[in-house]
Enzyme design. Structure first.
Site, PDB file in Angstrom:
ATOM      1  N   ASN A 162      28.204  43.386 112.739  1.00 24.85           N
ATOM      2  CA  ASN A 162      27.574  44.668 113.071  1.00 24.85           C
ATOM      3  C   ASN A 162      28.186  45.839 112.303  1.00 24.85           C
ATOM      4  O   ASN A 162      29.350  45.826 111.938  1.00 24.85           O
ATOM      5  CB  ASN A 162      27.563  44.916 114.577  1.00 24.85           C
ATOM      6  CG  ASN A 162      28.942  44.855 115.164  1.00 24.85           C
ATOM      7  OD1 ASN A 162      29.838  44.284 114.567  1.00 24.85           O
ATOM      8  ND2 ASN A 162      29.130  45.444 116.322  1.00 24.85           N
ATOM      9  N   GLY A 216      25.004  37.276 116.278  1.00 25.65           N
ATOM     10  CA  GLY A 216      24.340  38.287 117.111  1.00 25.65           C
ATOM     11  C   GLY A 216      22.832  38.238 116.997  1.00 25.65           C
ATOM     12  O   GLY A 216      22.248  37.190 116.690  1.00 25.65           O
ATOM     13  N   VAL A 227      20.900  39.452 114.769  1.00 28.93           N
ATOM     14  CA  VAL A 227      20.366  39.170 113.439  1.00 28.93           C
ATOM     15  C   VAL A 227      20.705  37.734 113.031  1.00 28.93           C
ATOM     16  O   VAL A 227      19.829  36.932 112.714  1.00 28.93           O
ATOM     17  CB  VAL A 227      20.905  40.180 112.400  1.00 28.93           C
ATOM     18  CG1 VAL A 227      20.493  39.786 110.987  1.00 28.93           C
ATOM     19  CG2 VAL A 227      20.417  41.577 112.721  1.00 28.93           C
ATOM     20  N   THR A 277      27.339  52.972 114.044  1.00 23.07           N
ATOM     21  CA  THR A 277      27.620  54.305 113.519  1.00 23.07           C
ATOM     22  C   THR A 277      29.086  54.640 113.830  1.00 23.07           C
ATOM     23  O   THR A 277      29.573  54.365 114.920  1.00 23.07           O
ATOM     24  CB  THR A 277      26.674  55.333 114.170  1.00 23.07           C
ATOM     25  OG1 THR A 277      25.332  54.904 113.930  1.00 23.07           O
ATOM     26  CG2 THR A 277      26.872  56.710 113.579  1.00 23.07           C
ATOM     27  N   CYS A 304      18.750  50.139 115.602  1.00 26.24           N
ATOM     28  CA  CYS A 304      18.632  50.394 114.162  1.00 26.24           C
ATOM     29  C   CYS A 304      18.101  51.757 113.754  1.00 26.24           C
ATOM     30  O   CYS A 304      18.610  52.355 112.819  1.00 26.24           O
ATOM     31  CB  CYS A 304      17.746  49.328 113.545  1.00 26.24           C
ATOM     32  SG  CYS A 304      18.489  47.724 113.744  1.00 26.24           S
TER      33      CYS A 304
HETATM   34  C1  UGA Z   1      13.077  47.775 114.029  1.00 33.24           C
HETATM   35  C2  UGA Z   1      12.049  47.546 112.913  1.00 33.24           C
HETATM   36  O1  UGA Z   1      10.728  47.549 113.455  1.00 33.24           O
HETATM   37  C3  UGA Z   1      12.316  46.235 112.194  1.00 33.24           C
HETATM   38  O2  UGA Z   1      11.410  46.096 111.101  1.00 33.24           O
HETATM   39  C4  UGA Z   1      13.746  46.227 111.690  1.00 33.24           C
HETATM   40  O3  UGA Z   1      14.075  45.013 111.047  1.00 33.24           O
HETATM   41  C5  UGA Z   1      14.678  46.422 112.855  1.00 33.24           C
HETATM   42  O4  UGA Z   1      14.391  47.681 113.489  1.00 33.24           O
HETATM   43  C6  UGA Z   1      16.096  46.388 112.365  1.00 33.24           C
HETATM   44  O5  UGA Z   1      16.451  47.174 111.480  1.00 33.24           O
HETATM   45  O6  UGA Z   1      16.860  45.532 112.816  1.00 33.24           O
HETATM   46  P1  UGA Z   1      13.310  47.015 116.555  1.00 33.24           P
HETATM   47  O7  UGA Z   1      14.389  48.041 116.634  1.00 33.24           O
HETATM   48  O8  UGA Z   1      13.599  45.666 117.098  1.00 33.24           O
HETATM   49  O9  UGA Z   1      12.876  46.802 115.021  1.00 33.24           O
HETATM   50  O10 UGA Z   1      12.069  47.549 117.365  1.00 33.24           O
HETATM   51  P2  UGA Z   1      10.640  48.206 117.067  1.00 33.24           P
HETATM   52  O11 UGA Z   1       9.591  47.295 117.528  1.00 33.24           O
HETATM   53  O12 UGA Z   1      10.548  48.718 115.706  1.00 33.24           O
HETATM   54  O13 UGA Z   1      10.667  49.426 118.096  1.00 33.24           O
HETATM   55  C7  UGA Z   1      11.628  50.464 117.999  1.00 33.24           C
HETATM   56  C8  UGA Z   1      11.371  51.530 119.034  1.00 33.24           C
HETATM   57  O14 UGA Z   1      10.237  52.301 118.700  1.00 33.24           O
HETATM   58  C9  UGA Z   1      11.115  51.021 120.438  1.00 33.24           C
HETATM   59  O15 UGA Z   1      11.878  51.806 121.348  1.00 33.24           O
HETATM   60  C10 UGA Z   1       9.634  51.209 120.648  1.00 33.24           C
HETATM   61  O16 UGA Z   1       9.296  51.404 121.990  1.00 33.24           O
HETATM   62  C11 UGA Z   1       9.398  52.461 119.830  1.00 33.24           C
HETATM   63  N1  UGA Z   1       8.001  52.607 119.355  1.00 33.24           N
HETATM   64  C12 UGA Z   1       7.456  51.710 118.496  1.00 33.24           C
HETATM   65  C13 UGA Z   1       7.235  53.686 119.782  1.00 33.24           C
HETATM   66  O17 UGA Z   1       7.704  54.543 120.564  1.00 33.24           O
HETATM   67  N2  UGA Z   1       5.943  53.823 119.310  1.00 33.24           N
HETATM   68  C14 UGA Z   1       5.406  52.934 118.465  1.00 33.24           C
HETATM   69  O18 UGA Z   1       4.220  53.132 118.081  1.00 33.24           O
HETATM   70  C15 UGA Z   1       6.168  51.850 118.045  1.00 33.24           C
END
Ligand code: UGA
Length: 460
Positions: free
Chosen positions: A93, A16, A18, A96, A278
């Site tokens: 995966n 997947g 990851v 929840t 996540c």
């Molecule tokens: C997140 C973490 O950033 C990773 O470090 C982690 O490994 C991963 O989860 C995981 O556990 O697999 P990801 O879910 O791919 O990564 O995405 P992010 O870039 O963290 O964004 C998450 C959400 O937060 C998005 O919807 C983004 O739009 C939102 N976000 C992010 C905001 O609303 N504001 C921000 O300043 C940053």
């Protein structure tokens, strides 16, 4: 060498988001290791073996092509590959739970347990088993109990090596990580296994970035990292609500606050809320852990991060309703973007899902566009009526009363908004859920503009 010219054989269970990118980078960086990714889904494995990979991730395809067929393989022969493995990454995966005890909070561990049993039944020699999937704290204990049950004389050493890559930047996150975390037991065999894994990462990660801890610290650090990141977003989003009533500007506030080096500038972009597979899952997992240990105050603290995230969408819809004369019935709403963030087709837990349901409750008509996520959007909203899915953003906006921007795709910045405005119902509104567009320019064209956490720009 364990086979042919390979020093070790790595098998990853789960092809997947990851497993795929992580193993691809390991294969790229460690040509002396054979890396095989197995999955029970044949269509998924076939896709990995084709030109049309099952996930969209910038830079991934070139890297898969570089190693595929040399030291990177994709296979459905799960049992056979387990039997031959020296090192197994578990990347299945852990959604929840939707049923029984802990429903809505605890992790559903059925796939992990099935995987553990499969490893136990098929392993022929001592094997290192690595938790890569995000798992509840102390899961390694359960994994170990299952692996060492019965009369298999094989020794399994369990490590925790959580994934910190983010979608859209998975490749650079893997190629130059802030840190690699490896949790192991403090026993002699635990340390030896840990050293084997350190050896893999040392092919490209500087040693000071490879952190080793005990197993439970590693498992917990993964949950806490995501909880802290999500907490920052909910914190800034909560303040965006305050900005909207006080005429403060959330970007100015975030900038001023983030300049304190103790706080830092990153992850302070206010918006419609976080999504992805996540953040919510891991926080709820943490909440469940706290409740399990009767740390109810701690659980309540973290629950609030999720509540604010849900509240942000509700607030957004309420703002749309108020601005558009308290009725959305029959109005066409153009939804720009459905993915939970740009550069991915992933829509898991995207705020756009909640938005769509809430707007349908108001009996609005939706026209959704997204450069990569329309197929997923269709699945997420299956059964929900009054929605069309349109590739071309100009057609999406045609005849619409408003645009709701949900995903900060680059291409939305360079659209011809004059042309879009001319094709829309008047007065035309834009609700920018990511503060992604040039608001003054849109206002000058004639739009009523509603950013997040800033005063609206209104023509009436
Ligand atoms: C997140 C973490 O950033 C990773 O470090 C982690 O490994 C991963 O989860 C995981 O556990 O697999 P990801 O879910 O791919 O990564 O995405 P992010 O870039 O963290 O964004 C998450 C959400 O937060 C998005 O919807 C983004 O739009 C939102 N976000 C992010 C905001 O609303 N504001 C921000 O300043 C940053």
């Amino acid at each position: 060498m364990s086979e042919g010219n390979f020093y070790k054989k790595i098998v990853c269970i789960g092809a997947g988001y990851v497993g795929g990118p992580t193993m691809t980078i390991i294969a790229n960086k460690c040509p002396n290791y054979k890396v095989t990714i197995v999955d029970i889904s044949k269509p998924r494995i076939d896709a990995w073996n084709s030109d049309d990979l099952p996930i969209f991730e910038p830079g991934l395809k070139e890297r898969v092509e570089k190693s595929r067929g040399k030291n990177l393989f994709f296979s459905t022969e799960v049992d056979k590959e387990i039997a031959a493995a020296d090192i197994i990454f578990v990347c299945v995966n852990t959604p929840t739970k939707t049923f029984g005890e802990g429903a809505g909070k605890a992790a559903d561990l059925q796939f992990v347990e099935l995987t553990a049993r499969r490893i136990k039944e098929n392993s022929k020699s001592d094997t290192i088993v690595i938790e890569k999937s995000t798992l509840p704290v102390r899961n390694a204990e359960a994994l170990e109990a299952i692996l060492h049950s019965g009369n298999n004389s094989v020794h399994f050493e369990i490590l925790s090596n959580p994934e910190f890559m983010a979608e859209g930047t998975a490749i650079s996150d893997m190629e130059s990580p802030d840190r690699v975390l490896i949790g192991s037991k403090e026993t002699q065999t635990g340390k030896a296994a840990r050293d084997e894994l350190v050896k893999i990462y040392a092919h490209w990660v500087p040693s000071e970035r490879i952190i080793t801890t005990n197993l439970w610290s590693s498992e917990l650090s993964k949950l806490v990292s995501n909880a802290f990141l999500a907490q920052r977003i909910s914190s800034i989003n909560s303040i965006s609500a305050v900005c909207e009533v006080t005429e403060a500007d959330i970007e100015e506030v975030a900038f001023a606050v983030g300049k304190d080096t103790r706080i830092g500038e990153k992850f302070l972009n206010a918006g419609i809320g976080f999504g992805g597979s996540c953040f919510r899952k891991d926080i709820l997992n943490l909440v469940y852990l706290c409740e399990y240990y009767r740390l109810n105050e701690v659980a309540d603290f973290w629950k609030q991060v999720v509540s604010i995230n849900d509240y942000q969408v509700k607030r957004f819809v309420k703002r749309m309703l108020r601005a558009m004369f308290n009725t959305l019935v029959g109005k066409k709403i153009a939804v720009f973007g459905f993915a939970f963030k740009p550069d991915t087709g992933d829509t898991r837990d995207t705020p756009a899902i909640n938005l769509a349901f809430q707007l349908r409750e108001e009996q609005a008509r939706l026209s959704i566009t997204d450069p990569h996520a329309l197929e997923n959007a269709k699945k997420d909203l299956e059964g929900l009526e009054g929605i069309e899915y349109v590739e071309d953003p100009y057609s999406t906006a045609k005849g619409a009363h408003c645009i709701a921007l949900m995903t900060a795709w680059d291409e939305y910045q360079s659209l011809d908004y004059q042309k879009i405005f001319d094709s829309m119902e008047k007065p035309a509104f834009i609700f920018d859920g990511r503060n992604h567009l040039d608001h003054q320019k849109l206002y000058d064209i004639g739009f009523n503009v509603f950013p997040i956490g800033k005063p609206p720009l209104l023509h009436h």
